[in-house]
Motif scaffolding. Structure first.
Motif, mmCIF file in Angstrom:
data_model
loop_
_atom_site.group_PDB
_atom_site.id
_atom_site.type_symbol
_atom_site.label_atom_id
_atom_site.label_comp_id
_atom_site.label_asym_id
_atom_site.label_seq_id
_atom_site.Cartn_x
_atom_site.Cartn_y
_atom_site.Cartn_z
ATOM 1 N N VAL A 16 -10.441 3.342 -9.350
ATOM 2 C CA VAL A 16 -9.204 2.665 -9.739
ATOM 3 C C VAL A 16 -9.511 1.204 -10.050
ATOM 4 O O VAL A 16 -10.529 0.664 -9.624
ATOM 5 N N SER A 17 -8.616 0.593 -10.788
ATOM 6 C CA SER A 17 -8.727 -0.839 -11.070
ATOM 7 C C SER A 17 -8.150 -1.610 -9.880
ATOM 8 O O SER A 17 -7.503 -1.028 -8.999
ATOM 9 N N ILE A 18 -8.316 -2.911 -9.876
ATOM 10 C CA ILE A 18 -7.774 -3.720 -8.787
ATOM 11 C C ILE A 18 -6.235 -3.671 -8.785
ATOM 12 O O ILE A 18 -5.612 -3.627 -7.732
ATOM 13 N N GLY A 19 -5.639 -3.620 -9.976
ATOM 14 C CA GLY A 19 -4.181 -3.510 -10.062
ATOM 15 C C GLY A 19 -3.682 -2.190 -9.497
ATOM 16 O O GLY A 19 -2.658 -2.137 -8.808
ATOM 17 N N GLU A 20 -4.416 -1.123 -9.794
ATOM 18 C CA GLU A 20 -4.053 0.196 -9.268
ATOM 19 C C GLU A 20 -4.248 0.241 -7.752
ATOM 20 O O GLU A 20 -3.438 0.824 -7.035
ATOM 21 N N LEU A 21 -5.301 -0.404 -7.266
ATOM 22 C CA LEU A 21 -5.533 -0.464 -5.824
ATOM 23 C C LEU A 21 -4.402 -1.229 -5.143
ATOM 24 O O LEU A 21 -3.950 -0.839 -4.059
ATOM 25 N N ALA A 22 -3.915 -2.260 -5.783
ATOM 26 C CA ALA A 22 -2.774 -3.010 -5.255
ATOM 27 C C ALA A 22 -1.540 -2.108 -5.167
ATOM 28 O O ALA A 22 -0.819 -2.134 -4.162
ATOM 29 N N PRO A 42 -16.267 -3.703 -1.911
ATOM 30 C CA PRO A 42 -17.261 -3.406 -2.946
ATOM 31 C C PRO A 42 -16.643 -2.759 -4.195
ATOM 32 O O PRO A 42 -15.621 -2.080 -4.113
ATOM 33 N N PHE A 43 -17.292 -2.988 -5.316
ATOM 34 C CA PHE A 43 -16.841 -2.436 -6.592
ATOM 35 C C PHE A 43 -18.042 -2.102 -7.449
ATOM 36 O O PHE A 43 -19.163 -2.510 -7.147
ATOM 37 N N GLU A 44 -17.791 -1.369 -8.511
ATOM 38 C CA GLU A 44 -18.813 -1.075 -9.504
ATOM 39 C C GLU A 44 -18.331 -1.653 -10.819
ATOM 40 O O GLU A 44 -17.132 -1.774 -11.046
ATOM 41 N N GLN A 45 -19.277 -2.007 -11.677
ATOM 42 C CA GLN A 45 -18.906 -2.621 -12.945
ATOM 43 C C GLN A 45 -19.842 -2.119 -14.036
ATOM 44 O O GLN A 45 -21.058 -2.225 -13.900
ATOM 45 N N GLU A 46 -19.271 -1.558 -15.081
ATOM 46 C CA GLU A 46 -20.068 -1.097 -16.208
ATOM 47 C C GLU A 46 -20.455 -2.296 -17.055
ATOM 48 O O GLU A 46 -19.683 -3.234 -17.206
ATOM 49 N N ARG A 56 -11.624 4.878 -5.092
ATOM 50 C CA ARG A 56 -10.239 4.959 -4.626
ATOM 51 C C ARG A 56 -10.128 5.192 -3.114
ATOM 52 O O ARG A 56 -9.577 4.370 -2.394
ATOM 53 N N GLU A 57 -10.645 6.296 -2.627
ATOM 54 C CA GLU A 57 -10.456 6.649 -1.221
ATOM 55 C C GLU A 57 -11.122 5.650 -0.284
ATOM 56 O O GLU A 57 -10.529 5.209 0.695
ATOM 57 N N GLN A 58 -12.364 5.298 -0.581
ATOM 58 C CA GLN A 58 -13.120 4.357 0.256
ATOM 59 C C GLN A 58 -12.413 3.002 0.301
ATOM 60 O O GLN A 58 -12.298 2.387 1.366
ATOM 61 N N SER A 59 -11.936 2.542 -0.834
ATOM 62 C CA SER A 59 -11.302 1.230 -0.913
ATOM 63 C C SER A 59 -9.966 1.201 -0.182
ATOM 64 O O SER A 59 -9.656 0.215 0.495
ATOM 65 N N GLN A 61 -9.130 3.017 2.409
ATOM 66 C CA GLN A 61 -9.447 2.998 3.843
ATOM 67 C C GLN A 61 -9.926 1.619 4.278
ATOM 68 O O GLN A 61 -9.536 1.124 5.344
ATOM 69 N N LEU A 62 -10.745 1.003 3.474
ATOM 70 C CA LEU A 62 -11.282 -0.311 3.811
ATOM 71 C C LEU A 62 -10.184 -1.372 3.830
ATOM 72 O O LEU A 62 -10.128 -2.204 4.743
ATOM 73 N N VAL A 63 -9.283 -1.337 2.863
ATOM 74 C CA VAL A 63 -8.176 -2.298 2.830
ATOM 75 C C VAL A 63 -7.308 -2.124 4.072
ATOM 76 O O VAL A 63 -6.915 -3.112 4.709
ATOM 77 N N GLU A 64 -7.033 -0.895 4.454
ATOM 78 C CA GLU A 64 -6.223 -0.647 5.654
ATOM 79 C C GLU A 64 -6.938 -1.154 6.904
ATOM 80 O O GLU A 64 -6.316 -1.745 7.784
ATOM 81 N N TRP A 65 -8.253 -0.957 6.979
ATOM 82 C CA TRP A 65 -9.025 -1.435 8.126
ATOM 83 C C TRP A 65 -8.996 -2.959 8.187
ATOM 84 O O TRP A 65 -8.795 -3.546 9.257
ATOM 85 N N ILE A 66 -9.180 -3.603 7.035
ATOM 86 C CA ILE A 66 -9.137 -5.072 6.982
ATOM 87 C C ILE A 66 -7.768 -5.566 7.437
ATOM 88 O O ILE A 66 -7.665 -6.523 8.216
ATOM 89 N N ARG A 67 -6.712 -4.907 6.988
ATOM 90 C CA ARG A 67 -5.353 -5.292 7.399
ATOM 91 C C ARG A 67 -5.187 -5.196 8.914
ATOM 92 O O ARG A 67 -4.576 -6.062 9.537
ATOM 93 N N GLN A 68 -5.718 -4.129 9.498
ATOM 94 C CA GLN A 68 -5.648 -3.968 10.957
ATOM 95 C C GLN A 68 -6.370 -5.109 11.665
ATOM 96 O O GLN A 68 -5.887 -5.628 12.675
ATOM 97 N N GLN A 69 -7.525 -5.481 11.127
ATOM 98 C CA GLN A 69 -8.295 -6.575 11.724
ATOM 99 C C GLN A 69 -7.532 -7.899 11.615
ATOM 100 O O GLN A 69 -7.521 -8.697 12.554
ATOM 101 N N ARG A 70 -6.884 -8.121 10.485
ATOM 102 C CA ARG A 70 -6.096 -9.350 10.291
ATOM 103 C C ARG A 70 -4.907 -9.371 11.250
ATOM 104 O O ARG A 70 -4.609 -10.408 11.840
ATOM 105 N N LYS A 71 -4.255 -8.222 11.438
ATOM 106 C CA LYS A 71 -3.120 -8.142 12.370
ATOM 107 C C LYS A 71 -3.572 -8.390 13.803
ATOM 108 O O LYS A 71 -2.808 -8.891 14.624
ATOM 109 N N ALA A 72 -4.818 -8.028 14.092
ATOM 110 C CA ALA A 72 -5.374 -8.245 15.426
ATOM 111 C C ALA A 72 -5.785 -9.708 15.625
ATOM 112 O O ALA A 72 -6.260 -10.078 16.693
ATOM 113 N N GLY A 73 -5.636 -10.521 14.585
ATOM 114 C CA GLY A 73 -5.903 -11.944 14.692
ATOM 115 C C GLY A 73 -7.296 -12.377 14.271
ATOM 116 O O GLY A 73 -7.675 -13.534 14.460
ATOM 117 N N ARG A 74 -8.057 -11.464 13.680
ATOM 118 C CA ARG A 74 -9.409 -11.824 13.249
ATOM 119 C C ARG A 74 -9.369 -12.585 11.920
ATOM 120 O O ARG A 74 -8.570 -12.288 11.053
#
Length: 94
Positions: A16-22, A42-46, A56-59, A61-74
């Motif tokens: 997906v693109s960054i806009g689609e990921l958003a 991480p991303f790939e670029q032609e 899509r799936e990896q990103s 999950q990673l965004v959700e994990w980062i959000r959890q870390q931010r909510k935890a105050g990191r």
């Protein structure tokens, strides 16, 4: 005519693109761009096409994990350190 893909097409795609990921995560475009620039998302670029493509799936999950870390105050540097430790641990197990 809009070039925007339908949600059905996005969900069927491996990349997906960054806009689609958003759209998928509900995270702001600028936040995702910041995470990308910090090396957290991480991303790939032609070569001929400068569009960044995110797994899509990896990103999601990673965004959700980062959000959890931010909510935890990191902070972003703390999260980057955790990601680096995680990658180091994963590569040792392979």
């Amino acid at each position: 005519m809009s070039r925007r893909r339908t949600m059905e097409a996005i969900l069927a795609s491996d990349y997906v693109s960054i806009g689609e990921l958003a759209r998928l995560t509900g995270c702001r475009y600028s936040t995702l761009k910041h995470y990308t620039e910090e090396g957290m998302l991480p991303f790939e670029q032609e070569e001929e096409n400068l569009t960044r493509r995110y797994r899509r799936e990896q990103s999601i999950q990673l965004v959700e994990w980062i959000r959890q870390q931010r909510k935890a105050g990191r902070s972003v540097p703390e999260i980057k350190e955790l990601l680096a430790e995680n990658q180091h641990t994963c590569s040792e197990q392979e």
